[in-house]
Write an enzyme that holds these catalytic residues in place. Structure first.
Site, PDB file in Angstrom:
ATOM      1  N   TYR A   1      36.278  20.873   4.976  1.00  0.00           N
ATOM      2  CA  TYR A   1      35.501  19.835   5.663  1.00  0.00           C
ATOM      3  C   TYR A   1      34.192  20.426   6.192  1.00  0.00           C
ATOM      4  CZ  TYR A   1      34.329  16.887   9.748  1.00  0.00           C
ATOM      5  OH  TYR A   1      33.684  16.121  10.698  1.00  0.00           O
TER       6      TYR A   1
ATOM      7  N   ASP B   1      45.606  21.707  10.598  1.00  0.00           N
ATOM      8  CA  ASP B   1      44.956  20.440  10.936  1.00  0.00           C
ATOM      9  C   ASP B   1      45.627  19.360  10.093  1.00  0.00           C
ATOM     10  OD1 ASP B   1      43.253  18.184  10.938  1.00  0.00           O
ATOM     11  OD2 ASP B   1      41.511  19.418  11.419  1.00  0.00           O
TER      12      ASP B   1
ATOM     13  N   ILE C   1      45.518  15.893  10.500  1.00  0.00           N
ATOM     14  CA  ILE C   1      45.042  14.568  10.901  1.00  0.00           C
ATOM     15  C   ILE C   1      45.189  13.530   9.790  1.00  0.00           C
ATOM     16  CG2 ILE C   1      43.432  15.602  12.539  1.00  0.00           C
ATOM     17  CD1 ILE C   1      41.150  14.783  10.668  1.00  0.00           C
TER      18      ILE C   1
ATOM     19  N   LYS D   1      42.292   8.964  11.390  1.00  0.00           N
ATOM     20  CA  LYS D   1      42.499   8.710   9.965  1.00  0.00           C
ATOM     21  C   LYS D   1      43.739   7.853   9.710  1.00  0.00           C
ATOM     22  CE  LYS D   1      39.036  11.461   9.577  1.00  0.00           C
ATOM     23  NZ  LYS D   1      37.669  10.930   9.376  1.00  0.00           N
TER      24      LYS D   1
END
Length: 476
Positions: A145, A230, A232, A276
């Site tokens: 990202y 992570d 998410i 998300k």
């Protein structure tokens, strides 16, 4: 004499990345289905708008939650006054249970180990402050990202050392690649404090395998460093193989002692958010989950710089406590994401473009290497600029995600209507057919490269593809 700090005047935020520059161009000329049908369609924003109707319906049926009432009585004053940075207990409990539900209740989360933050951006940065000193490093698999260059580095001073992954194995993380990254950090005299992964992956749209996760757990255990997962996008895993949380791996390995903890267990941390899975980035709801009491304590103190409002916590506590809602939402969200991703993949295939096989996320990792004039990142940027300025689609080039191979792009599909996605695919197909002169043979497009000097004006055909005069969609 400069009157501002070095931090205020430095250029290390990452805002000049093509990832953010594409957004800026979109904001100058945003597409609208009615008022600006020739504008730039935003396909560079990973938002989930596919199940808003479910949330809106729940809000209409539960006016107390939306109106900040309890049993018909206003609690405005209670919510408006000073809040403890530990968070509202009812919300932390509901969030912990929702995190478990998304993972098929294969693992559970103790609310007392949750730290609430204003989104995952704040959660990741807070973890960096807790786990590393300025000048120390975290290893990250590529592509990753683009915002991590800001979130992990800008204010913390932490360095990112890439774990180079390639298309040869679907960009999976290998032990060799992790070891090489660790060795590269050592050559640069950087002390490695941990590995950070996104699972499911942004930008790949894939979930990590058990082999990858077990390898990473073995690696951090051997090196005595941290692992940050992570997660998410955990609720967006819409197809097989199913999502496996790093917490499930720890549970399977029985990484706990008689007191319910271990050194390894305390060095694995999870980041979560509702941006998300529920499509609520504007609510700024993130969380850190850690079994290390020292990390929880320090992160909780730091969270006072970015709290979630009491009103937001109250509303979401009511929403996530409704088990009928969450069960239906998770199921329907998976179904709609699967259908939308299939639509994008199919449309791209008709234009002669393939994607990495994905099973999660709000985007596809799209292979346009055959459309480059040369196998260089300069050629990738040339193609990206054509797509942004001439085709008027904002997509994210792989170079902004630190991909090692030119020609890959992240294309989002869940932040727009189905009609807008149809239009975007028509624009892209027309561009490729016209510019690259790709004839259709037996229903499939064959790529023929043009001499680079051959350039044509795309303006007329791009703007003929307005929202209202596009060709009919079969089956409608």
């Amino acid at each position: 004499m400069c009157m501002l700090s070095t931090k205020a005047t430095c250029n290390s935020h990452g805002q000049d990345s093509s990832y953010f520059l594409g957004w800026q161009e979109y904001e100058k000329n945003p597409f609208h289905e009615v008022s600006n049908t020739n504008g730039i369609i935003q396909m560079g924003l990973a938002e989930n708008q596919l199940c808003f109707d479910i949330l809106k319906s729940w809000l209409a049926k539960n006016p107390d939650a939306a109106g900040f009432q309890r049993n018909g009585e206003s609690i405005f004053g209670e919510l408006a006054l000073f809040q403890d940075y530990h968070g509202i207990p009812e919300f932390k409990k509901a969030l912990a249970e929702f995190m478990s539900e998304i993972r098929g209740n294969k693992v559970s989360f103790d609310p007392s180990h949750l730290v609430l933050t204003a989104g995952a951006t704040s959660a990741n940065e807070t973890l960096m402050f807790c786990l590393a000193e300025p000048g120390e490093a975290f290893l990250l698999p590529t592509p990753y990202y683009p915002g991590f260059d800001r979130d992990l580095k800008w204010r913390t001073g932490v360095e990112i050392v890439p774990i180079h992954c390639t298309s040869s194995n679907g960009f999976q993380v290998t032990e060799t690649a992790v070891t090489e990254a660790y060795q590269e950090a050592q050559k640069r005299n950087l002390r490695v404090k941990g590995v950070l992964v996104t699972n499911p992956s942004n930008p790949l749209g894939t979930t990590m395998t058990r082999n990858e996760l077990n390898m990473l757990v073995n690696f951090v255990e051997d090196k005595g460093i941290h692992l940050v997962s992570d997660e998410i996008y955990s609720g967006t895993a819409f197809s097989t193989p199913s999502f496996v949380s790093v917490m499930e791996i720890l549970k399977e390995r029985e990484c706990v002692d008689d007191n319910g903890s271990s050194e390894l267990w305390n060095r694995v941390h999870v980041v979560y958010s509702l941006s998300k899975d529920l499509g609520l980035p504007g609510f700024r709801v993130g969380a850190i989950y850690s079994n290390d009491d020292r990390v929880v304590s320090a992160a909780t103190k730091m969270s006072s710089f970015g709290l979630i409002s009491s009103q937001t916590q109250y509303l979401l506590a009511a929403m996530l406590s409704d088990k009928k809602l969450t069960k239906n939402y998770i199921s329907e969200n998976h179904k709609r994401l699967r259908q939308r991703q299939k639509k994008l993949v199919s449309g791209l295939q008709k234009a002669g473009i393939s994607c990495l096989k994905g099973n999660a996320g709000l985007f596809c990792w799209v292979d346009m290497r055959h459309l480059l004039r040369s196998n260089t990142f300069e050629a990738e940027m040339e193609l990206w600029k054509k797509i942004v300025y001439e085709v008027r689609l904002n997509i994210s080039p792989g170079s902004s995600c630190h991909c090692t191979e030119p020609g890959w792009f992240r294309v989002c599909f869940a932040n727009m209507s189905e009609d807008t996605l149809d239009l975007a695919l028509q624009r892209l197909k027309a561009f490729i057919t016209e510019y690259y002169n790709i004839p259709e043979v037996n229903g499939h497009h064959q790529t023929i490269r043009l001499n680079h000097s051959r350039r044509r004006s795309l303006t007329k055909w791009v703007f003929r593809l307005s929202f209202d005069d596009r060709s009919p969609i079969p089956g409608r």
